[in-house]
Each structure stands twice: as structure tokens, then as C-alpha cells.
Design an enzyme around this catalytic site. Structure first.
Site, short mmCIF file in Angstrom:
data_model
loop_
_atom_site.label_atom_id
_atom_site.label_comp_id
_atom_site.label_asym_id
_atom_site.label_seq_id
_atom_site.Cartn_x
_atom_site.Cartn_y
_atom_site.Cartn_z
N GLU A 1 -7.45 8.11 6.24
CA GLU A 1 -7.05 9.43 7.29
C GLU A 1 -7.98 10.90 7.87
O GLU A 1 -7.15 11.21 7.77
CB GLU A 1 -6.43 9.56 8.30
CG GLU A 1 -6.32 7.82 8.27
CD GLU A 1 -4.13 8.01 9.72
OE1 GLU A 1 -4.37 9.26 10.61
OE2 GLU A 1 -4.47 6.53 10.62
N GLU B 1 -3.43 -0.15 8.43
CA GLU B 1 -2.24 0.26 9.66
C GLU B 1 -1.99 0.06 10.86
O GLU B 1 -2.70 -0.23 10.96
CB GLU B 1 -2.21 1.77 9.26
CG GLU B 1 -1.61 2.61 8.06
CD GLU B 1 -1.53 4.13 7.95
OE1 GLU B 1 -1.02 4.79 9.37
OE2 GLU B 1 -2.00 4.62 7.32
N ASN C 1 -7.08 1.82 10.47
CA ASN C 1 -5.40 2.31 10.52
C ASN C 1 -6.00 2.12 12.72
O ASN C 1 -6.54 2.72 13.10
CB ASN C 1 -4.90 3.03 10.49
CG ASN C 1 -5.20 3.77 9.04
OD1 ASN C 1 -5.18 2.62 7.73
ND2 ASN C 1 -4.54 5.01 8.56
N ARG D 1 0.85 -0.75 0.28
CA ARG D 1 0.53 0.35 -0.33
C ARG D 1 1.16 1.47 -0.16
O ARG D 1 2.04 0.95 0.77
CB ARG D 1 -0.98 -0.08 1.57
CG ARG D 1 -1.39 1.03 1.21
CD ARG D 1 -2.43 1.50 2.66
NE ARG D 1 -3.05 2.98 2.59
CZ ARG D 1 -3.68 3.68 3.81
NH1 ARG D 1 -3.14 3.31 5.23
NH2 ARG D 1 -3.46 4.54 3.74
N HIS E 1 -2.91 11.19 0.38
CA HIS E 1 -1.71 11.20 1.92
C HIS E 1 -1.63 12.23 2.16
O HIS E 1 -0.14 12.56 3.00
CB HIS E 1 -0.82 10.07 2.07
CG HIS E 1 -0.83 8.77 3.56
ND1 HIS E 1 -1.19 7.68 4.17
CD2 HIS E 1 -0.57 9.37 4.75
CE1 HIS E 1 -0.69 7.40 4.87
NE2 HIS E 1 -1.14 8.21 5.56
N TYR F 1 -3.93 2.43 15.81
CA TYR F 1 -2.57 1.98 17.41
C TYR F 1 -2.86 1.44 18.05
O TYR F 1 -2.25 0.97 18.60
CB TYR F 1 -2.44 2.93 16.45
CG TYR F 1 -1.41 3.53 15.11
CD1 TYR F 1 -2.13 3.80 13.80
CD2 TYR F 1 -0.02 2.71 14.66
CE1 TYR F 1 -2.14 3.80 13.05
CE2 TYR F 1 0.54 2.98 13.45
CZ TYR F 1 -0.30 3.03 12.82
OH TYR F 1 0.00 3.38 11.00
C1 GCO Z 1 -1.48 7.92 10.35
C2 GCO Z 1 -0.24 8.32 8.83
C3 GCO Z 1 0.47 7.69 8.98
C4 GCO Z 1 1.81 8.10 10.36
C5 GCO Z 1 1.61 5.65 10.40
C6 GCO Z 1 2.15 6.60 12.37
O1 GCO Z 1 -2.03 6.79 10.84
O2 GCO Z 1 -1.08 8.78 11.23
O3 GCO Z 1 -1.74 7.48 8.07
O4 GCO Z 1 1.30 8.43 8.01
O5 GCO Z 1 2.80 7.41 10.08
O6 GCO Z 1 -0.37 6.29 11.36
O7 GCO Z 1 1.49 7.78 12.75
#
Ligand code: GCO
Length: 450
Positions: A169, A355, A296, A80, A124, A298
Site C-alpha cells: 500500500e 488482503e 488489498n 504473507r 509494510h 476492503y
Molecule cells: C492495510 C494494511 C493493514 C491493515 C488492514 C486493516 O491494508 O491498511 O495493509 O496493515 O491493518 O488493511 O486496515
């Protein structure tokens, strides 16, 4: 079927990695590329750690063949990446820069030659600066220019690329860019932020129509949302309500229009003073059905009532006694929570983790090996949670790790390393980290050992 401690994924599950143009390419003044809002933002003193910029980044524009070879060595099945709009249309509209399309065509062909499926993100965050000068995403015209740009890229690559992501995002592009101002273009204006959010969503719907009309091979279209489970800091009514409001602006403000064709009522009432009336037909365009949804993931958000925070009167806290990376709490169960919630409440056709990754300080050791056990633990624990969601009935068809190489982490500059491959930015030397070889084994086994 799980053998002992091996969690096996369904046949055909797609293992990939994710990157973005501004974070890796560099060559900002080469190949006919025009300036983007991130070029402007990085060259504005005080915006980026240590005054760092994406001028060179991972020099991917020149080293893409080596990078594709490394992806092949790691056995990656999907790559991707994002296309820089200002490489394709230097002013964001009108004149097309053939050299820009040539670069992405070479990249796509090299990926396909190595049996790596390209998954192309159209936006992006690197908006052409001239469009920002004309009002940026708060200007409704930008949505139409985005659809024109999508058709141009589809015209060149739509016979080979089938995986398309319109936006990455939109919450970050709208609110970090126009509300907090931590990201480009660095505006702090709630009215502009909500206009930007709406026009990003509108441009998604318009681009879907453009892709469907232009791609010579049927496109499989999604978009990638940053979605976090939101938990109250305490079980007080004030914190519970704060968490609902935080969830409303972070998650539901995007999921509801896309999958329910309307903005969430509770948040419309809250934001009414800064909202611009929605035009007839917009929400129908925004909720144009697409083939899949990217998430995405985290970490989760822990929110408390905070009367000093504008509009939502809620802010994020970092509870003590938990494990953190350099940017977030490490919270693997949140992966299962967000996948199951979105699946059960919004019913997308299927999901892809577009992500997931962790910033930890890692450098090659004396023997040149880049050992990153914390990233391996993070990967294993989060992939196990994806497996758990699938076992609970969620149709997840892919996991793309953020990111193949260390890269430019926006306002943090190069200080946060996410790569499976270490980059020494003074020499651009690539070194595969232990996590990269570990991920290769996961792909080969189509599963993860606990
Ligand atoms: C995001 C973006 C990425 C970041 C990654 C780490 O999710 O913020 O897609 O560009 O670099 O997530 O923060």
C-alpha cells in the site's frame, strides 16, 4: 465447475492469510532491532487510540512457533508476512543485524516444514527511524537504500522464498504518512507526500532489479496496492467529477506508472503545483514488469464534491441505509468490480487478493468459543465475488485473508479486531474463532458454500 451451491475455485488456487511485522511482532528492543517510524509515532502522545503501541503487539517475535502451528491447523497454504527493515538494518543502511535475518529464516523454515508457502513483504510501513531523520521517503536516497535492503534479505532467504512483495500500500505510506499525517511519520506536507509516493514507486522498481539479481531461486514478484472502486455520492456532474479525481489519486496515481509507464495526465495537471519534476528513466524503472499484482480490497469509496478538501476537492461520505463494519461499508460487489477493472484496464499477468477482512467486535463467549458470524458472512460474500471475477475471465490465483490473528491496527491501536484467531492481549492467549474453522473448510473444499 460449480456443484449446486458450492462455488469451486480452479485447481492450485492459493488460500492464505496476511500480517505485518509492526502489527504482530512486538519485541521492538530485542534481537538487535533498531527503532522504526512507527515506534516514534506510537510514543508520541495523542497519535494512537488509548496511547497504545506495538511494543508487545501479538508477541509474535516470541510466539511465532505457536502461531505457525495454528496456521498449520487451519490448513493455510500461504502465509504473507512482512520483514521489519529495522530488524535487518537497524539504521536502514550499512550494518546488517544477523539476528534479525535469523528470526525470519527460522520463521520461513518452519512454514516450509508445514507445507505453508511464505510470501514475503519487504516493506509494510516500518521505516528505520534514522532514514526518516535523513528525510524519509521524500528523500530520493531512501529508494536506493531500500533496494540494498531487498538484496540483503534476498541474499539470506532467496533460496527458499519465491513469493515476494516489494511494498504494501504505497498510497497509505505516502499519503496517510505525509499528507494527512494520520500514520507515521505524521507529516502534513503535500510536496513531501508526492515525493514519497514517487520514491516508493521508484524503490519498487529498484528492488525488483535487486531481487532478480540476488535470489538464488527465481522470484515471483508483486506489490500490494490498496484499491477501491470509487462511486459518486449523487449523479450530479460535480460529484461525478469528484469521484474521478478521488479515483485518480487513490488508484490511477499508482496503477498508471506501474502498468503504463506514466502518471495520469488529468491528475498531473491537478497536482502540478506540488509535484517535483520526475527524473529521466524513473518511470521506466517503476514500470519494470513483475509477475503479478496484489490487491488489498476492503470496501468501495463514495465520494462527493468538497471544495474545502485540498487539491482534489473531493471527500468520502458514508451513505445511510447501508451495512457497515467498524471501519467501512460492507460492499462485497466491489471486490468483483476492482478485480475486473484492473484486469481489463491494466492487464497484469495475474492477480492475487493480498488482503481482505473485516473489523468486528468479537470476544470469546462464556464457554470460551469466539463466535464471529459477521466475519463468516463477510468472508463468504467476498470470496463469492472473487469466484465471480474468475468466472468473468479474470486470472486470480489466490486469496489471503487479513488477518490470521487480531493485531495492532495502526492509529486504532488494538480496538479493531481482524483476526481469524482471537488474542487476549492481557495474556496473549490465542483462541481460534468460528471464522478460522470456517476458513479451514473453505481451503479443504477449495470453494465456498453459498
Ligand atoms: C492495510 C494494511 C493493514 C491493515 C488492514 C486493516 O491494508 O491498511 O495493509 O496493515 O491493518 O488493511 O486496515
Amino acid at each position: 465447475m460449480d456443484r449446486g451451491d458450492l462455488l469451486t475455485f480452479p485447481p492450485g488456487f492459493q488460500w492464505g492469510v496476511a500480517s505485518s511485522s509492526y502489527q504482530i511482532e512486538g519485541a521492538v528492543d530485542e534481537g538487535g532491532r533498531g527503532p522504526s517510524i512507527w515506534d516514534t509515532f506510537c510514543h508520541t502522545p495523542g497519535k494512537i487510540a488509548r496511547g497504545e503501541t506495538g511494543d508487545i503487539a501479538a508477541d509474535h517475535y516470541h510466539r511465532w512457533e505457536e502461531d505457525v502451528r495454528l496456521l498449520g491447523e487451519l490448513g493455510v497454504q500461504v502465509y504473507r508476512f512482512s520483514v521489519a527493515w529495522p530488524r535487518v538494518q537497524p539504521t536502514g543502511r550499512g550494518k546488517v543485524n544477523g539476528q534479525g535475518l535469523d528470526f525470519y529464516e527460522r520463521l520461513v523454515d518452519a512454514l516450509i516444514a508445514r507445507n505453508i508457502t511464505p510470501c514475503l513483504t519487504l516493506y509494510h510501513w516500518d521505516l528505520p527511524q534514522p532514514l526518516q531523520d535523513a528525510g524519509g521517503w521524500p528523500n530520493r536516497d531512501t529508494a536506493r537504500y531500500f533496494a540494498d535492503y531487498a538484496a540483503i534479505v534476498a541474499g539470506r532467504l532467496g533460496d527458499r522464498v519465491t513469493g515476494w512483495i516489494t511494498h504494501n500500500e504505497p498510497w497509505v505510506a505516502a499519503f496517510a504518512g505525509n499528507f494527512s499525517g494520520e500514520h507515521a511519520p505524521g507529516i502534513q506536507d503535500p510536496v513531501a507526500a508526492f515525493q514519497a509516493a514517487h520514491h516508493l514507486l521508484l524503490s519498487h522498481g529498484l528492488a525488483v532489479e535487486a531481487l532478480r539479481a540476488t535470489c538464488r531461486r527465481k522470484p515471483s514478484i508483486g506489490l500490494a496496492l490498496n484499491l477501491n472502486p470509487v462511486h459518486p455520492a449523487t449523479d450530479s456532474q460535480a460529484d461525478l467529477e469528484a469521484a474521478t479525481r478521488f479515483d485518480g489519486v487513490l488508484n490511477r496515481w499508482f496503477l498508471d506508472p506501474l502498468y503504463r509507464g506514466s502518471y495520469p495526465e488529468d491528475m498531473v495537471r491537478l497536482f502540478e503545483p506540488v509535484l517535483t519534476p520526475v527524473r529521466e528513466g524513473d518511470l521506466k524503472t517503476i514500470s519494470t514488469p513483475v509477475e503479478w499484482l496484489g490487491i488489498n480490497y476492503y470496501s468501495h469509496t463514495v465520494a462527493r464534491h468538497d471544495p474545502s478538501f485540498p487539491l482534489i476537492e473531493a471527500s468520502q461520505v458514508q451513505p445511510t441505509g447501508r451495512e457497515y463494519s467498524q471501519m467501512w461499508e460492507i460492499y462485497p460487489e466491489g471486490m468483483h468490480e476492482i478485480l475486473t477493472r484492473v484486469w481489463n484496464e491494466y492487464h497484469p499477468p495475474y492477480l492475487v487478493v493480498t488482503e481482505n477482512g473485516i473489523p468486528v467486535a468479537d470476544e470469546p463467549d462464556l464457554d470460551g468459543k469466539a463466535r464471529d458470524p459477521r466475519r463468516i458472512a463477510y468472508l463468504r460474500d467476498h470470496i463469492a465475488q472473487v469466484h465471480r471475477a474468475i468466472a468473468d475471465g479474470v486470472d486470480v490465483r489466490g486469496y489471503y485473508h487479513w488477518s490470521p490473528t487480531d493485531n495492532f491496527e495502526w492509529a486504532h491501536g488494538y480496538g479493531k479486531r481482524f483476526g481469524l484467531i482471537y488474542i487476549d492481549f492481557s495474556t496473549q492467549k490465542r483462541t481460534v474463532k468460528d471464522s478460522g474453522w470456517w476458513f479451514k473448510q473453505v481451503i479443504e473444499a477449495n470453494g465456498v458454500e453459498l
